[in-house]
Motif scaffolding. Structure first.
Motif, PDB file in Angstrom:
ATOM      1  N   GLU A 189       0.872  -1.308   0.256  1.00  0.00           N
ATOM      2  CA  GLU A 189       0.132  -0.080   0.044  1.00  0.00           C
ATOM      3  C   GLU A 189       0.941   1.528  -0.153  1.00  0.00           C
ATOM      4  OE1 GLU A 189      -3.623   2.158   2.782  1.00  0.00           O
ATOM      5  OE2 GLU A 189      -3.179   0.000   2.866  1.00  0.00           O
ATOM      6  N   ALA A 190       2.136   1.263   0.641  1.00  0.00           N
ATOM      7  CA  ALA A 190       3.011   2.170   0.864  1.00  0.00           C
ATOM      8  C   ALA A 190       3.627   2.830  -0.525  1.00  0.00           C
ATOM      9  CB  ALA A 190       3.917   2.123   1.794  1.00  0.00           C
ATOM     10  N   THR A 191       3.729   1.693  -1.342  1.00  0.00           N
ATOM     11  CA  THR A 191       4.285   2.005  -2.637  1.00  0.00           C
ATOM     12  C   THR A 191       3.311   2.410  -4.024  1.00  0.00           C
ATOM     13  OG1 THR A 191       4.040  -0.240  -3.475  1.00  0.00           O
ATOM     14  CG2 THR A 191       6.124   0.404  -2.470  1.00  0.00           C
ATOM     15  N   LEU A 192       1.924   2.232  -3.496  1.00  0.00           N
ATOM     16  CA  LEU A 192       0.859   2.730  -4.483  1.00  0.00           C
ATOM     17  C   LEU A 192       0.470   4.184  -4.657  1.00  0.00           C
ATOM     18  CD1 LEU A 192      -1.691  -0.127  -3.854  1.00  0.00           C
ATOM     19  CD2 LEU A 192      -0.143  -0.079  -5.776  1.00  0.00           C
ATOM     20  N   GLN A 246      -4.048   7.444  -6.981  1.00  0.00           N
ATOM     21  CA  GLN A 246      -4.905   6.675  -7.876  1.00  0.00           C
ATOM     22  C   GLN A 246      -4.852   5.412  -7.948  1.00  0.00           C
ATOM     23  OE1 GLN A 246      -2.287   9.096  -8.360  1.00  0.00           O
ATOM     24  NE2 GLN A 246      -3.406  11.010  -8.881  1.00  0.00           N
ATOM     25  N   ALA A 247      -3.762   4.695  -7.901  1.00  0.00           N
ATOM     26  CA  ALA A 247      -3.661   3.249  -7.730  1.00  0.00           C
ATOM     27  C   ALA A 247      -4.631   2.739  -6.704  1.00  0.00           C
ATOM     28  CB  ALA A 247      -2.331   2.597  -7.702  1.00  0.00           C
ATOM     29  N   LYS A 248      -4.467   3.303  -5.601  1.00  0.00           N
ATOM     30  CA  LYS A 248      -5.288   2.886  -4.374  1.00  0.00           C
ATOM     31  C   LYS A 248      -6.616   3.029  -4.732  1.00  0.00           C
ATOM     32  CE  LYS A 248      -1.922   3.940  -0.773  1.00  0.00           C
ATOM     33  NZ  LYS A 248      -1.517   5.045   0.391  1.00  0.00           N
ATOM     34  N   ALA A 249      -7.145   4.228  -5.047  1.00  0.00           N
ATOM     35  CA  ALA A 249      -8.479   4.326  -5.315  1.00  0.00           C
ATOM     36  C   ALA A 249      -9.088   3.341  -6.498  1.00  0.00           C
ATOM     37  CB  ALA A 249      -8.759   5.762  -5.755  1.00  0.00           C
ATOM     38  N   SER A 250      -8.112   3.115  -7.696  1.00  0.00           N
ATOM     39  CA  SER A 250      -8.632   2.102  -8.485  1.00  0.00           C
ATOM     40  C   SER A 250      -8.698   0.674  -7.833  1.00  0.00           C
ATOM     41  CB  SER A 250      -7.555   2.247  -9.804  1.00  0.00           C
ATOM     42  OG  SER A 250      -7.981   1.203 -10.762  1.00  0.00           O
ATOM     43  N   ALA A 251      -8.002   0.607  -6.829  1.00  0.00           N
ATOM     44  CA  ALA A 251      -7.927  -0.907  -6.425  1.00  0.00           C
ATOM     45  C   ALA A 251      -9.138  -1.226  -5.512  1.00  0.00           C
ATOM     46  CB  ALA A 251      -6.600  -1.243  -5.556  1.00  0.00           C
ATOM     47  N   PRO A 294     -14.131   4.882  -1.083  1.00  0.00           N
ATOM     48  CA  PRO A 294     -12.994   5.591  -0.557  1.00  0.00           C
ATOM     49  C   PRO A 294     -13.558   5.736   0.990  1.00  0.00           C
ATOM     50  CG  PRO A 294     -14.223   7.073  -2.059  1.00  0.00           C
ATOM     51  CD  PRO A 294     -14.792   5.879  -2.197  1.00  0.00           C
ATOM     52  N   GLU A 295     -12.266   6.077   1.730  1.00  0.00           N
ATOM     53  CA  GLU A 295     -12.173   6.485   2.884  1.00  0.00           C
ATOM     54  C   GLU A 295     -13.499   7.606   3.350  1.00  0.00           C
ATOM     55  OE1 GLU A 295     -10.864   5.211   6.048  1.00  0.00           O
ATOM     56  OE2 GLU A 295     -10.083   3.649   4.878  1.00  0.00           O
ATOM     57  N   PRO A 296     -14.056   7.412   4.379  1.00  0.00           N
ATOM     58  CA  PRO A 296     -15.178   8.584   4.605  1.00  0.00           C
ATOM     59  C   PRO A 296     -14.508   9.735   5.000  1.00  0.00           C
ATOM     60  CG  PRO A 296     -15.336   6.831   6.245  1.00  0.00           C
ATOM     61  CD  PRO A 296     -14.365   6.475   5.384  1.00  0.00           C
ATOM     62  N   THR A 297     -15.224  10.800   4.893  1.00  0.00           N
ATOM     63  CA  THR A 297     -14.812  12.213   5.423  1.00  0.00           C
ATOM     64  C   THR A 297     -14.675  12.178   6.767  1.00  0.00           C
ATOM     65  OG1 THR A 297     -16.743  13.524   5.053  1.00  0.00           O
ATOM     66  CG2 THR A 297     -15.009  13.419   3.016  1.00  0.00           C
TER      67      THR A 297
END
Length: 145
Positions: free
Chosen positions: A40-43, A46-51, A59-62
């Motif tokens: 996760e640290a290397t993503l 945008q890649a995290k959101a796509s995954a 996505p994480e809530p506000t």
């Protein structure tokens, strides 16, 4: 005395037989070096959101959404969150992936009941509360699913 002697001879014969059978273990070849893995640290964000999207996880809530979600769970039963709001959010986000791929409400309620357990309720909080928890998850964390 004869029994001891016979036993010792039998053991010696067994040991010799095992040694003669070539039971010496073969050397283990060195494993190739593990290739670097993506963490996760290397993503990129945008890649995290796509995954997350591919897995059906929103996505994480506000901060405001998170607070409303925790308040909704506490209104159902304080033991649902049981002092662990991060865990409750994580369970809710995982439940969203179930909501996205499943339209069978009865099954979703069962999944919610098993997912939202606590030390006081290791088997869940019951189907009536699970239905309310499911609605709180859906409304607050993944209303578009």
């Amino acid at each position: 005395m004869r029994i001891k002697t016979t036993s010792l001879i039998a053991l010696a014969g067994l040991a010799a037989a095992l040694t003669a059978c070539g039971t010496t273990p073969k050397p283990v070849a060195d494993k190739p070096a593990a290739s670097p893995t993506t963490t996760e640290a290397t993503l990129s964000p945008q890649a995290k959101a796509s995954a997350r999207a591919a897995a059906g996880i929103p996505p994480e809530p506000t901060a405001a959404t998170r607070a409303a979600y925790i308040a909704a769970l506490d209104a159902i039963d304080k033991d649902v969150v049981h002092g662990k709001p991060d865990k409750a959010v994580d369970r809710g986000l995982n439940q969203c992936s179930s909501i996205k791929g499943n339209k069978d409400r009865a099954k979703l309620i069962e999944l919610t009941n098993s997912r939202f357990s606590s030390p006081s309720h290791p088997d869940g909080h019951g189907l009536a509360k699970a239905e309310k928890i499911l609605d709180a998850v859906h409304k607050n964390l993944c209303p578009d699913f």
